[in-house]
Design a protein around this motif. Structure first.
Motif, PDB file in Angstrom:
ATOM      1  N   ALA A  76       0.816  -1.225   0.000  1.00  0.00           N
ATOM      2  CA  ALA A  76       0.000   0.000   0.000  1.00  0.00           C
ATOM      3  C   ALA A  76       0.849   1.274   0.000  1.00  0.00           C
ATOM      4  O   ALA A  76       0.320   2.373   0.088  1.00  0.00           O
ATOM      5  CB  ALA A  76      -0.954   0.032   1.182  1.00  0.00           C
ATOM      6  N   GLU A  77       2.175   1.137  -0.096  1.00  0.00           N
ATOM      7  CA  GLU A  77       3.049   2.311  -0.122  1.00  0.00           C
ATOM      8  C   GLU A  77       3.834   2.386  -1.419  1.00  0.00           C
ATOM      9  O   GLU A  77       3.777   3.372  -2.135  1.00  0.00           O
ATOM     10  CB  GLU A  77       4.011   2.294   1.072  1.00  0.00           C
ATOM     11  N   GLY A  78       4.560   1.328  -1.725  1.00  0.00           N
ATOM     12  CA  GLY A  78       5.376   1.340  -2.923  1.00  0.00           C
ATOM     13  C   GLY A  78       6.614   0.489  -2.764  1.00  0.00           C
ATOM     14  O   GLY A  78       6.655  -0.454  -1.959  1.00  0.00           O
ATOM     15  N   LEU A  79       7.629   0.833  -3.519  1.00  0.00           N
ATOM     16  CA  LEU A  79       8.884   0.099  -3.501  1.00  0.00           C
ATOM     17  C   LEU A  79      10.007   0.984  -2.977  1.00  0.00           C
ATOM     18  O   LEU A  79       9.992   2.200  -3.164  1.00  0.00           O
ATOM     19  CB  LEU A  79       9.257  -0.370  -4.918  1.00  0.00           C
ATOM     20  N   GLU A  80      10.972   0.348  -2.324  1.00  0.00           N
ATOM     21  CA  GLU A  80      12.231   0.998  -1.986  1.00  0.00           C
ATOM     22  C   GLU A  80      13.334   0.277  -2.741  1.00  0.00           C
ATOM     23  O   GLU A  80      13.492  -0.934  -2.609  1.00  0.00           O
ATOM     24  CB  GLU A  80      12.509   0.937  -0.486  1.00  0.00           C
ATOM     25  N   LEU A  81      14.072   1.014  -3.542  1.00  0.00           N
ATOM     26  CA  LEU A  81      15.113   0.429  -4.369  1.00  0.00           C
ATOM     27  C   LEU A  81      16.465   0.997  -3.977  1.00  0.00           C
ATOM     28  O   LEU A  81      16.606   2.224  -3.804  1.00  0.00           O
ATOM     29  CB  LEU A  81      14.874   0.716  -5.853  1.00  0.00           C
TER      30      LEU A  81
END
Length: 302
Positions: A165-170
């Motif tokens: 529900a937030e996104g990705l951390e790359l």
């Protein structure tokens, strides 16, 4: 395992730069017939010969390659001569050339391409589904994070964290603007449509990948390659998607994703600072090259 110092020296150099420098040295020796080590006068003659054939930017790369070749082997750098610098300035003055840029990918074309890939995701052929899932994730991640092609190709699954529900951390270990290889963490937002996070999940589900390079080659039988895609292949991949989507690919390259996002963000009132921080540009001039600004002539416009 290689424990020699050369391993770390090689790691400090970008592979793309190494290739360009090797090509430049070959061009000087084989293409032009120059001798190494070179004198400053021979470098001036080389520049003069190609002054109206090669761009000044290309010639600067060739000078950098020649400079490094001489310094690494203990010779004096012939490119530092005032005559060499003046010759290059004269070439820029007499042969000015506009910077060629890829077309910015507009949101409309992006939507058309993703709609086509969504259709392919329902295809009966596993190879078609795999390719569609990969291309969709690559295009949406490349667009919404304004990645360079080499940054996309260096993404690794173990460096990516999915936040529901937030996104990705790359984590990006290195990039063109990160010469010291300190790396940086970037976030990819989950969106209501054209979502890069959802596309990433679909690609992992279809491919079954759990570690290693995120984007890989796929053969005609649907076998996923063991190694990452070559950055030079991304422009061709993007144009193939355009052709399948009935979008004219003329003028587009992998850089169109980066330019497309910058143009979209500017049109949506992102400040220069916000855009520079998000994309990773260090100066306003870098950002300005990617943005198509329309002068506001108001009622005077036709």
């Amino acid at each position: 395992m290689d424990t020699s110092p050369e391993r770390y020296i090689r790691a400090a150099r970008r592979a793309s730069t190494e290739r360009r420098y090797a090509q430049a040295i070959e061009h000087f020796e084989v293409g032009w017939g120059g001798l190494l080590p070179a004198s400053s006068e021979s470098v001036v003659r080389y520049l003069t010969h190609y002054g109206d054939q090669l761009t000044s930017r290309t010639l600067r790369v060739h000078l950098a390659a020649l400079a490094r070749w001489h310094l690494q082997l203990g010779f004096a750098d012939p490119t530092k001569s005032p005559r060499v610098r003046d010759t290059l300035r004269g070439i820029r003055a007499l042969h000015p050339q506009p910077v060629k840029q890829a077309e910015a990918l507009a949101l409309t074309e992006l939507e058309i391409c993703i709609a086509r890939l969504s259709q392919e995701l329902a295809d009966a052929s596993p190879a078609v589904r795999l390719r569609a899932a990969r291309d969709q994730a690559l295009i949406l991640l490349g667009f919404w994070r304004a990645f360079r092609s080499d940054e996309l190709c260096r993404l690794r699954i173990e460096h990516i964290q999915l936040r529901k529900a937030e996104g990705l951390e790359l984590f990006l270990p290195s990039s063109k603007s990160d010469r010291s290889n300190r790396g940086r963490v970037v976030k990819v937002p989950a969106l209501k449509r054209l979502c890069p996070v959802a596309a990433y999940e679909v690609w992992l589900s279809e491919s079954g990948l759990t570690q290693g390079a995120l984007f890989r080659s796929i053969d005609r039988w649907g076998h996923v390659g063991a190694h990452t895609l070559n950055a030079n292949s991304l422009s061709r991949l993007l144009r193939q998607v355009f052709l399948r989507s009935s979008v004219d690919p003329e003028g587009y390259s992998a850089h169109s994703l980066r330019r497309g996002f910058a143009t979209w963000a500017s049109a949506n009132q992102w400040s220069s600072k916000a855009l520079m921080d998000y994309v990773g540009w260090r100066d306003v001039q870098s950002a300005a090259r990617y943005i198509d600004n329309d002068a506001p002539f108001g009622e005077w416009a036709l």
